[in-house]
Design a protein around this motif. Sequence first.
Motif, PDB file in Angstrom:
ATOM      1  N   ILE A 112      40.126  44.358  32.928  1.00 24.41           N
ATOM      2  CA  ILE A 112      39.631  45.094  34.088  1.00 24.41           C
ATOM      3  C   ILE A 112      40.761  45.829  34.803  1.00 24.41           C
ATOM      4  O   ILE A 112      40.529  46.810  35.511  1.00 24.41           O
ATOM      5  CB  ILE A 112      38.911  44.144  35.076  1.00 24.41           C
ATOM      6  N   ILE A 113      42.003  45.382  34.604  1.00 22.41           N
ATOM      7  CA  ILE A 113      43.157  46.062  35.211  1.00 22.41           C
ATOM      8  C   ILE A 113      43.605  47.173  34.278  1.00 22.41           C
ATOM      9  O   ILE A 113      44.167  46.929  33.215  1.00 22.41           O
ATOM     10  CB  ILE A 113      44.314  45.075  35.477  1.00 22.41           C
ATOM     11  N   GLY A 114      43.334  48.409  34.666  1.00 23.19           N
ATOM     12  CA  GLY A 114      43.685  49.543  33.820  1.00 23.19           C
ATOM     13  C   GLY A 114      45.116  50.006  33.992  1.00 23.19           C
ATOM     14  O   GLY A 114      45.680  50.638  33.098  1.00 23.19           O
ATOM     15  N   ASP A 115      45.709  49.708  35.134  1.00 19.14           N
ATOM     16  CA  ASP A 115      47.081  50.165  35.373  1.00 19.14           C
ATOM     17  C   ASP A 115      47.673  49.392  36.538  1.00 19.14           C
ATOM     18  O   ASP A 115      46.957  48.978  37.459  1.00 19.14           O
ATOM     19  CB  ASP A 115      47.092  51.672  35.690  1.00 19.14           C
ATOM     20  N   VAL A 116      48.977  49.181  36.478  1.00 18.09           N
ATOM     21  CA  VAL A 116      49.740  48.611  37.592  1.00 18.09           C
ATOM     22  C   VAL A 116      50.845  49.611  37.901  1.00 18.09           C
ATOM     23  O   VAL A 116      51.620  49.977  37.023  1.00 18.09           O
ATOM     24  CB  VAL A 116      50.358  47.244  37.228  1.00 18.09           C
ATOM     25  N   ARG A 117      50.913  50.058  39.140  1.00 14.37           N
ATOM     26  CA  ARG A 117      51.894  51.111  39.447  1.00 14.37           C
ATOM     27  C   ARG A 117      52.444  50.955  40.858  1.00 14.37           C
ATOM     28  O   ARG A 117      51.874  50.230  41.693  1.00 14.37           O
ATOM     29  CB  ARG A 117      51.254  52.490  39.290  1.00 14.37           C
ATOM     30  N   GLY A 118      53.554  51.640  41.100  1.00 19.26           N
ATOM     31  CA  GLY A 118      54.164  51.626  42.416  1.00 19.26           C
ATOM     32  C   GLY A 118      55.594  51.127  42.388  1.00 19.26           C
ATOM     33  O   GLY A 118      56.151  50.814  41.318  1.00 19.26           O
ATOM     34  N   TYR A 119      56.187  51.056  43.566  1.00 21.21           N
ATOM     35  CA  TYR A 119      57.573  50.604  43.728  1.00 21.21           C
ATOM     36  C   TYR A 119      57.656  49.640  44.903  1.00 21.21           C
ATOM     37  O   TYR A 119      56.899  49.756  45.879  1.00 21.21           O
ATOM     38  CB  TYR A 119      58.504  51.787  44.005  1.00 21.21           C
ATOM     39  N   GLY A 120      58.592  48.696  44.811  1.00 20.24           N
ATOM     40  CA  GLY A 120      58.839  47.790  45.921  1.00 20.24           C
ATOM     41  C   GLY A 120      57.561  47.106  46.379  1.00 20.24           C
ATOM     42  O   GLY A 120      56.758  46.624  45.568  1.00 20.24           O
ATOM     43  N   LEU A 121      57.362  47.081  47.690  1.00 19.24           N
ATOM     44  CA  LEU A 121      56.157  46.483  48.264  1.00 19.24           C
ATOM     45  C   LEU A 121      55.120  47.566  48.561  1.00 19.24           C
ATOM     46  O   LEU A 121      54.522  47.636  49.644  1.00 19.24           O
ATOM     47  CB  LEU A 121      56.507  45.705  49.535  1.00 19.24           C
ATOM     48  N   PHE A 122      54.902  48.403  47.562  1.00 16.94           N
ATOM     49  CA  PHE A 122      53.908  49.474  47.636  1.00 16.94           C
ATOM     50  C   PHE A 122      53.311  49.605  46.230  1.00 16.94           C
ATOM     51  O   PHE A 122      53.735  50.434  45.429  1.00 16.94           O
ATOM     52  CB  PHE A 122      54.577  50.774  48.076  1.00 16.94           C
ATOM     53  N   LEU A 123      52.332  48.743  45.932  1.00 17.01           N
ATOM     54  CA  LEU A 123      51.817  48.622  44.572  1.00 17.01           C
ATOM     55  C   LEU A 123      50.301  48.807  44.536  1.00 17.01           C
ATOM     56  O   LEU A 123      49.612  48.578  45.534  1.00 17.01           O
ATOM     57  CB  LEU A 123      52.173  47.251  43.981  1.00 17.01           C
ATOM     58  N   GLY A 124      49.807  49.215  43.379  1.00  8.99           N
ATOM     59  CA  GLY A 124      48.374  49.389  43.206  1.00  8.99           C
ATOM     60  C   GLY A 124      47.903  48.826  41.882  1.00  8.99           C
ATOM     61  O   GLY A 124      48.591  48.949  40.866  1.00  8.99           O
ATOM     62  N   LEU A 125      46.737  48.173  41.903  1.00 13.40           N
ATOM     63  CA  LEU A 125      46.079  47.695  40.689  1.00 13.40           C
ATOM     64  C   LEU A 125      44.818  48.531  40.478  1.00 13.40           C
ATOM     65  O   LEU A 125      43.894  48.485  41.300  1.00 13.40           O
ATOM     66  CB  LEU A 125      45.688  46.211  40.795  1.00 13.40           C
ATOM     67  N   VAL A 156      36.063  41.858  44.670  1.00 10.22           N
ATOM     68  CA  VAL A 156      37.343  41.149  44.744  1.00 10.22           C
ATOM     69  C   VAL A 156      37.829  41.077  46.188  1.00 10.22           C
ATOM     70  O   VAL A 156      38.253  40.013  46.669  1.00 10.22           O
ATOM     71  CB  VAL A 156      38.399  41.850  43.860  1.00 10.22           C
ATOM     72  N   ILE A 157      37.747  42.191  46.896  1.00  7.18           N
ATOM     73  CA  ILE A 157      38.193  42.233  48.292  1.00  7.18           C
ATOM     74  C   ILE A 157      37.386  41.272  49.153  1.00  7.18           C
ATOM     75  O   ILE A 157      37.935  40.520  49.976  1.00  7.18           O
ATOM     76  CB  ILE A 157      38.072  43.673  48.835  1.00  7.18           C
ATOM     77  N   ASN A 198      38.439  35.690  36.457  1.00  5.18           N
ATOM     78  CA  ASN A 198      37.752  34.795  35.509  1.00  5.18           C
ATOM     79  C   ASN A 198      36.244  34.830  35.750  1.00  5.18           C
ATOM     80  O   ASN A 198      35.452  34.833  34.802  1.00  5.18           O
ATOM     81  CB  ASN A 198      38.272  33.358  35.663  1.00  5.18           C
ATOM     82  N   GLU A 199      35.847  34.830  37.010  1.00  6.43           N
ATOM     83  CA  GLU A 199      34.431  34.896  37.328  1.00  6.43           C
ATOM     84  C   GLU A 199      33.819  36.208  36.851  1.00  6.43           C
ATOM     85  O   GLU A 199      32.709  36.235  36.304  1.00  6.43           O
ATOM     86  CB  GLU A 199      34.236  34.744  38.843  1.00  6.43           C
ATOM     87  N   LEU A 200      34.537  37.300  37.047  1.00  2.00           N
ATOM     88  CA  LEU A 200      34.021  38.605  36.640  1.00  2.00           C
ATOM     89  C   LEU A 200      33.856  38.702  35.125  1.00  2.00           C
ATOM     90  O   LEU A 200      32.987  39.426  34.638  1.00  2.00           O
ATOM     91  CB  LEU A 200      34.947  39.715  37.145  1.00  2.00           C
ATOM     92  N   GLU A 201      34.699  37.993  34.393  1.00  3.08           N
ATOM     93  CA  GLU A 201      34.568  37.992  32.935  1.00  3.08           C
ATOM     94  C   GLU A 201      33.306  37.271  32.479  1.00  3.08           C
ATOM     95  O   GLU A 201      32.778  37.540  31.397  1.00  3.08           O
ATOM     96  CB  GLU A 201      35.800  37.336  32.293  1.00  3.08           C
ATOM     97  N   GLU A 202      32.813  36.342  33.307  1.00  2.63           N
ATOM     98  CA  GLU A 202      31.654  35.543  32.924  1.00  2.63           C
ATOM     99  C   GLU A 202      30.327  36.202  33.275  1.00  2.63           C
ATOM    100  O   GLU A 202      29.271  35.733  32.864  1.00  2.63           O
ATOM    101  CB  GLU A 202      31.729  34.167  33.611  1.00  2.63           C
ATOM    102  N   THR A 262      28.218  33.066  38.963  1.00  2.00           N
ATOM    103  CA  THR A 262      28.176  31.605  38.936  1.00  2.00           C
ATOM    104  C   THR A 262      29.600  31.103  39.067  1.00  2.00           C
ATOM    105  O   THR A 262      30.423  31.298  38.185  1.00  2.00           O
ATOM    106  CB  THR A 262      27.596  31.095  37.611  1.00  2.00           C
ATOM    107  N   LEU A 263      29.892  30.514  40.208  1.00  2.00           N
ATOM    108  CA  LEU A 263      31.258  30.064  40.446  1.00  2.00           C
ATOM    109  C   LEU A 263      31.577  28.842  39.618  1.00  2.00           C
ATOM    110  O   LEU A 263      30.774  27.904  39.530  1.00  2.00           O
ATOM    111  CB  LEU A 263      31.451  29.750  41.933  1.00  2.00           C
TER     112      LEU A 263
END
Length: 341
Positions: A174-187, A206-207, A253-257, A290-291
């Motif tokens: 589900i994570i297509g990319d991880v990008r950014g620098y320092g404490l400025f990141l995006g998933l 997720v939020i 893990n829940e989202l995969e199920e 289903t948790l």
Amino acid sequence: KTGQAYADDIGQMVCDLHKNTKRRVAAFFHESLQSCAGQVVFPPEYLKHAYKYIRDSGGIVVADEVQTGFGRMGSHYWAFQLAGPDVIPDIVTVGKAMGNGHPVSAVITTPEIARAFGNTGMQYFNTFGGNPVSCAVGLAVMDAIETDCLQANAREVGGYAKSRFIELADRYSIIGDVRGYGLFLGLDLVTDRHSRRPATMAAQHVIHRLKKDYRIILSADGRHNNILKLKPPMCFNKENVDTLVEALKCIFNELEEINFEEFNKVSEEETCRDKSSSESISDGMKTMTTLSSECKKRNQPATEEVGEREPKNCKISESTDDEQDLSKKTPRKIRTRKLVI
């Protein structure tokens, strides 16, 4: 598409403007890294060539460092410095982090541009502009960044966080990319990596789960609200990163199920026009979720006693046992702790 190719688009717009209207470009405004667009990192040399097109046409360049400045990049104090020594804006705008919560902002420019503005005879009026309280706050914040080594902390903890997120990406499609620098990141959350279709509803789920069940406040950005945005306080530490990663593991893990595909049938147009709240989206998601009891027990957030704290600087190094044992101090209030990212 290369940085030069993207900059060529700007060059063409400059030419079209002059050809069709006989007017020149006044200024080019840009975030040094695009934040609300989804933590977008510019391709190499994009800003270098874009600056040249603008300046050759007589315009100036303005860099917005409101979200990215003051050492958050870790390796550099300003995000525009990531583009190399040839990229120097004519004007830099800053705010938010400059006051650490206190409302203060500033415009940084060259003496030449400042004089040109003054020579127009136009008066600039701001009721609270330059007041001594805000100036003192801004100076104190910059002192803390230097004294508490917060730029170094952003580099160290940000690098650790990015490596942990890359590990998550290796495990969860589900994570297509991880990008950014320092404490400025995006998933970048996607339904599948081939089509890169944004997983908007999954991101909102997720939020909502992070806030409701783990007391972690995270936000999403980007055109489709599918980019999980990490822009925490600069005293963020590795333990905080681990807390977030473990919570994300459980939710992924829940989202995969479950099959959340139907929640992503909302068209891109509808997603952009009607951004539903994360809570309403999550209500729909929860009907199919289903948790795992084991996961729930393992990640059950705990309350902790927060006692009276003495003012002290944010430390990068490990605290002593005495510093960590808050129970030895007189408790002022019992409350749960929220991790704001």
